[in-house]
Design a protein around this motif. Structure first.
Motif, PDB file in Angstrom:
ATOM      1  N   TYR A   2       0.819  -1.212   0.000  1.00 18.59           N
ATOM      2  CA  TYR A   2       0.000   0.000   0.000  1.00 18.59           C
ATOM      3  C   TYR A   2       0.855   1.267   0.000  1.00 18.59           C
ATOM      4  O   TYR A   2       1.780   1.410   0.791  1.00 18.59           O
ATOM      5  CB  TYR A   2      -0.917  -0.008   1.222  1.00 18.59           C
ATOM      6  N   LYS A   3       0.524   2.174  -0.903  1.00 13.86           N
ATOM      7  CA  LYS A   3       1.206   3.456  -0.979  1.00 13.86           C
ATOM      8  C   LYS A   3       0.159   4.485  -1.384  1.00 13.86           C
ATOM      9  O   LYS A   3      -0.587   4.283  -2.335  1.00 13.86           O
ATOM     10  CB  LYS A   3       2.323   3.378  -2.029  1.00 13.86           C
ATOM     11  N   ALA A   4       0.089   5.590  -0.650  1.00 16.10           N
ATOM     12  CA  ALA A   4      -0.859   6.657  -0.963  1.00 16.10           C
ATOM     13  C   ALA A   4      -0.077   7.934  -1.234  1.00 16.10           C
ATOM     14  O   ALA A   4       0.667   8.415  -0.380  1.00 16.10           O
ATOM     15  CB  ALA A   4      -1.839   6.864   0.182  1.00 16.10           C
ATOM     16  N   ILE A   5      -0.245   8.483  -2.421  1.00 16.12           N
ATOM     17  CA  ILE A   5       0.435   9.708  -2.819  1.00 16.12           C
ATOM     18  C   ILE A   5      -0.272  10.909  -2.185  1.00 16.12           C
ATOM     19  O   ILE A   5      -1.487  11.050  -2.299  1.00 16.12           O
ATOM     20  CB  ILE A   5       0.440   9.867  -4.358  1.00 16.12           C
ATOM     21  N   ILE A   6       0.500  11.769  -1.549  1.00 15.18           N
ATOM     22  CA  ILE A   6      -0.043  13.001  -0.975  1.00 15.18           C
ATOM     23  C   ILE A   6       0.172  14.152  -1.953  1.00 15.18           C
ATOM     24  O   ILE A   6      -0.736  14.898  -2.244  1.00 15.18           O
ATOM     25  CB  ILE A   6       0.581  13.288   0.401  1.00 15.18           C
ATOM     26  N   GLU A   8       3.544  15.580  -5.053  1.00 25.78           N
ATOM     27  CA  GLU A   8       4.689  15.106  -5.834  1.00 25.78           C
ATOM     28  C   GLU A   8       5.923  14.787  -4.980  1.00 25.78           C
ATOM     29  O   GLU A   8       6.797  14.038  -5.403  1.00 25.78           O
ATOM     30  CB  GLU A   8       5.063  16.105  -6.932  1.00 25.78           C
ATOM     31  N   ASP A   9       5.983  15.340  -3.761  1.00 28.00           N
ATOM     32  CA  ASP A   9       7.132  15.120  -2.883  1.00 28.00           C
ATOM     33  C   ASP A   9       6.869  14.144  -1.740  1.00 28.00           C
ATOM     34  O   ASP A   9       7.808  13.698  -1.085  1.00 28.00           O
ATOM     35  CB  ASP A   9       7.582  16.449  -2.257  1.00 28.00           C
ATOM     36  N   THR A  10       5.594  13.848  -1.478  1.00 23.39           N
ATOM     37  CA  THR A  10       5.233  13.175  -0.236  1.00 23.39           C
ATOM     38  C   THR A  10       4.267  12.020  -0.478  1.00 23.39           C
ATOM     39  O   THR A  10       3.335  12.142  -1.263  1.00 23.39           O
ATOM     40  CB  THR A  10       4.572  14.182   0.731  1.00 23.39           C
ATOM     41  N   TYR A  11       4.504  10.924   0.233  1.00 24.15           N
ATOM     42  CA  TYR A  11       3.562   9.803   0.214  1.00 24.15           C
ATOM     43  C   TYR A  11       3.635   9.071   1.545  1.00 24.15           C
ATOM     44  O   TYR A  11       4.559   9.275   2.339  1.00 24.15           O
ATOM     45  CB  TYR A  11       3.842   8.843  -0.949  1.00 24.15           C
ATOM     46  N   ILE A  12       2.634   8.239   1.792  1.00 27.23           N
ATOM     47  CA  ILE A  12       2.669   7.346   2.944  1.00 27.23           C
ATOM     48  C   ILE A  12       2.665   5.919   2.413  1.00 27.23           C
ATOM     49  O   ILE A  12       2.071   5.634   1.373  1.00 27.23           O
ATOM     50  CB  ILE A  12       1.518   7.595   3.945  1.00 27.23           C
ATOM     51  N   TYR A  73       9.119  11.873   2.502  1.00 33.09           N
ATOM     52  CA  TYR A  73       9.228  13.198   1.898  1.00 33.09           C
ATOM     53  C   TYR A  73      10.528  13.224   1.104  1.00 33.09           C
ATOM     54  O   TYR A  73      11.603  12.970   1.663  1.00 33.09           O
ATOM     55  CB  TYR A  73       9.224  14.265   3.008  1.00 33.09           C
ATOM     56  N   ASN A  74      10.427  13.493  -0.183  1.00 31.47           N
ATOM     57  CA  ASN A  74      11.599  13.440  -1.071  1.00 31.47           C
ATOM     58  C   ASN A  74      12.350  12.117  -0.915  1.00 31.47           C
ATOM     59  O   ASN A  74      13.580  12.093  -0.835  1.00 31.47           O
ATOM     60  CB  ASN A  74      12.530  14.632  -0.833  1.00 31.47           C
ATOM     61  N   GLU A  75      11.574  11.034  -0.845  1.00 36.22           N
ATOM     62  CA  GLU A  75      12.091   9.659  -0.754  1.00 36.22           C
ATOM     63  C   GLU A  75      12.838   9.359   0.547  1.00 36.22           C
ATOM     64  O   GLU A  75      13.549   8.368   0.646  1.00 36.22           O
ATOM     65  CB  GLU A  75      12.984   9.324  -1.955  1.00 36.22           C
ATOM     66  N   ILE A  76      12.659  10.201   1.567  1.00 35.18           N
ATOM     67  CA  ILE A  76      13.287   9.994   2.873  1.00 35.18           C
ATOM     68  C   ILE A  76      12.187   9.742   3.898  1.00 35.18           C
ATOM     69  O   ILE A  76      11.187  10.462   3.931  1.00 35.18           O
ATOM     70  CB  ILE A  76      14.115  11.231   3.298  1.00 35.18           C
ATOM     71  N   LEU A  77      12.369   8.733   4.748  1.00 35.56           N
ATOM     72  CA  LEU A  77      11.436   8.480   5.834  1.00 35.56           C
ATOM     73  C   LEU A  77      11.545   9.616   6.844  1.00 35.56           C
ATOM     74  O   LEU A  77      12.627   9.861   7.388  1.00 35.56           O
ATOM     75  CB  LEU A  77      11.737   7.140   6.507  1.00 35.56           C
ATOM     76  N   GLY A 105       6.641  21.376  10.747  1.00 33.39           N
ATOM     77  CA  GLY A 105       6.303  22.677  10.189  1.00 33.39           C
ATOM     78  C   GLY A 105       6.114  22.703   8.682  1.00 33.39           C
ATOM     79  O   GLY A 105       5.931  23.768   8.101  1.00 33.39           O
ATOM     80  N   LYS A 106       6.113  21.548   8.030  1.00 37.10           N
ATOM     81  CA  LYS A 106       5.939  21.489   6.577  1.00 37.10           C
ATOM     82  C   LYS A 106       4.523  21.053   6.182  1.00 37.10           C
ATOM     83  O   LYS A 106       4.237  20.890   5.006  1.00 37.10           O
ATOM     84  CB  LYS A 106       6.953  20.524   5.957  1.00 37.10           C
ATOM     85  N   GLY A 107       3.663  20.807   7.169  1.00 33.86           N
ATOM     86  CA  GLY A 107       2.302  20.347   6.880  1.00 33.86           C
ATOM     87  C   GLY A 107       2.211  18.879   6.522  1.00 33.86           C
ATOM     88  O   GLY A 107       1.171  18.415   6.058  1.00 33.86           O
ATOM     89  N   LEU A 108       3.285  18.125   6.738  1.00 32.04           N
ATOM     90  CA  LEU A 108       3.312  16.717   6.339  1.00 32.04           C
ATOM     91  C   LEU A 108       2.311  15.867   7.103  1.00 32.04           C
ATOM     92  O   LEU A 108       1.610  15.036   6.512  1.00 32.04           O
ATOM     93  CB  LEU A 108       4.726  16.157   6.501  1.00 32.04           C
TER      94      LEU A 108
END
Length: 184
Positions: A2-6, A8-12, A73-77, A105-108
């Motif tokens: 499972y992967k959910a795109i948030i 272009e830079d962020t996913y869970i 975020y940007n492929e970093i956990l 502070g990035k709204g992630l």
């Protein structure tokens, strides 16, 4: 898995055993700040501990009783978010989350919460979501407040952490409230 795109830079993405080392290093690098409000950093002493946590999370997922996912975020956990449980009788869940020091502070977390809220209400057809946070943790409390959760109460002396008793503020959101006040 499972992967959910948030955006272009962020996913869970659901934690898998291959994430154990990155998860451990993220926790270890932010141990003091995360440990101020949550107890698990004190119990996470090595990569074996994060492997065990991931195994337990995958077991809960297989039992249809919640899971934990990484916030990337940007492929970093950079953090973690998940459903702590799913009560299928009451049709509710609780969302938990945390971030590493360098990513606040990035709204992630807010965006990741929106994904989990939409999934819980639309796909899982749950009726209620709770978010429970340490009452003095103003940054964490801002997230459910920003997302339209209602403050339902305070559980006094919820846990003993760092030589002090912490109260826990309980926030709740009903499906019809989210539908009316839908966030993108």
């Amino acid at each position: 898995m499972y992967k959910a795109i948030i955006n272009e830079d962020t996913y869970i993405s659901i934690f898998e055993p291959r994430h154990a080392e990155a998860l451990y290093h993220l926790i270890d690098g932010s141990r003091d700040s995360i440990g101020e409000w949550l107890s698990f950093p004190a119990k996470t002493n090595n990569i074996k501990d994060t492997r065990l946590f991931i195994e337990k999370s995958l077991k809960r997922l297989s039992e249809n009783n919640g899971y934990w996912a990484g916030i990337w975020y940007n492929e970093i956990l950079v953090g973690s978010i998940g459903y702590l449980y799913i009560d299928w009788t009451a049709r509710k869940t609780e969302i938990g989350y945390w971030l590493g020091d360098d990513y606040a502070g990035k709204g992630l977390v807010t965006c990741a919460c929106q994904k989990l809220i939409n999934h819980a209400f639309m796909d899982l057809e749950l009726r209620k979501i709770e978010i429970n946070v340490a009452s003095k943790n103003t940054k964490s409390k801002a997230i459910p407040e920003r997302l339209g959760f209602k403050k339902e109460g305070i559980i006094r002396n919820f846990e003993y952490l760092n030589s002090e008793y912490l109260d826990r503020t309980v926030y709740g959101l009903l499906k019809e409230e989210w539908t009316i006040n839908r966030n993108p």
